[in-house]
Design an enzyme around this catalytic site. Structure first.
Site, short mmCIF file in Angstrom:
data_model
loop_
_atom_site.label_atom_id
_atom_site.label_comp_id
_atom_site.label_asym_id
_atom_site.label_seq_id
_atom_site.Cartn_x
_atom_site.Cartn_y
_atom_site.Cartn_z
N GLY A 218 7.17 -12.96 -0.74
CA GLY A 218 7.42 -13.34 0.64
C GLY A 218 6.43 -12.63 1.54
O GLY A 218 5.93 -11.56 1.19
N GLN B 54 2.64 -9.30 9.01
CA GLN B 54 1.97 -8.61 7.90
C GLN B 54 0.51 -9.01 7.75
O GLN B 54 -0.23 -8.37 7.01
CB GLN B 54 2.71 -8.88 6.58
N CYS C 64 7.48 -3.89 -0.62
CA CYS C 64 6.92 -4.67 0.47
C CYS C 64 5.40 -4.56 0.42
O CYS C 64 4.86 -3.48 0.18
CB CYS C 64 7.43 -4.10 1.80
N LEU C 65 4.72 -5.68 0.65
CA LEU C 65 3.25 -5.67 0.62
C LEU C 65 2.69 -4.70 1.67
O LEU C 65 1.59 -4.17 1.49
CB LEU C 65 2.70 -7.08 0.87
N HIS D 126 14.90 -9.57 4.17
CA HIS D 126 13.75 -8.66 4.17
C HIS D 126 12.62 -9.23 5.02
O HIS D 126 12.05 -8.53 5.87
CB HIS D 126 13.28 -8.43 2.72
N GLU D 127 12.30 -10.51 4.80
CA GLU D 127 11.17 -11.12 5.53
C GLU D 127 11.49 -11.26 7.01
O GLU D 127 10.64 -11.00 7.87
CB GLU D 127 10.79 -12.47 4.93
N HIS E 18 11.02 -8.32 9.27
CA HIS E 18 9.65 -8.10 9.77
C HIS E 18 9.45 -8.70 11.16
O HIS E 18 8.65 -8.20 11.95
CB HIS E 18 8.62 -8.72 8.82
NI NI Z 1 8.03 -6.80 3.50
#
Ligand code: NI
Length: 189
Positions: A45, A50, A99-100, A141-142, A145
């Site tokens: 995701g 991000q 998380c990225l 989670h997404e 952000h």
């Molecule tokens: Ni994340």
């Protein structure tokens, strides 16, 4: 085009993202770039902040998890202006998340297992759906952000203390990352 992933410490990750408007130019291009960036970094995701764009836009592809979660086979979603309502009566489940934007750290996060999701897709069709299980976690989670939150905001004080040094190194750009990344304090452009 693969974009650099903005890493913990970047202010854009702490901003409330803006609503996407229909006349936003380059939306399809941005979605395409987010997909490429996510696949290149092996994510499941990615949210627009991000990649440094403060917009309420998310891409999710959880097909890779189908061995463990058969219901996720082929599940891919573009979420424009998503609205998550957590079912406060649903059981809470604790699982590890990463998380990225927070490379090299994964921590247990406790979340409710059911949500109601409203969103618009890339063709500007509106949707509404109850979602549960692992996908509900990924969506939460997404969408966090988009409110300037990250999963590390939800971990225990003790765990947070234990990763403090790792996080401050991240802000300084001293963290190793296997994909193209943009650190807050890196001298490298
Ligand atoms: Ni994340």
């Amino acid at each position: 085009m693969i974009l650099p992933v903005y890493i913990y410490g970047q202010p854009v990750l702490r901003q409330e993202a803006e609503l996407v408007t229909k006349d936003y130019e380059g939306l399809n291009e941005l979605i395409k770039n987010m997909k490429e960036t996510m696949y290149a970094s092996n994510g499941i995701g990615i949210a627009a902040p991000q990649v440094g764009v403060s917009l309420k836009l998310v891409f999710i592809d959880v097909d890779v998890l189908k061995e463990d979660f058969p219901e996720l086979k082929g599940v891919q979603m573009v979420l424009i202006n998503p609205e998550v309502t957590v079912d406060e009566n649903s059981p809470k489940v604790t699982r590890e998340e990463g998380c990225l934007s927070v490379p090299g750290i994964s921590e247990n996060v406790t979340r409710h297992s059911k949500i109601h999701l409203k969103w618009t897709d890339e063709n500007w069709v509106e949707h509404e759906k109850d979602i549960e299980g692992y996908l509900a976690r990924v969506v939460q989670h997404e969408c966090d952000h988009l409110d300037g939150h990250m999963f590390i905001d939800w971990i225990s004080a003790i765990r947070k203390q234990l990763i403090r040094t790792k996080l401050s190194n991240m802000i300084k750009g001293k963290t190793r990352c296997s994909y193209k990344a943009k650190f807050f304090n890196s001298k490298k452009k």
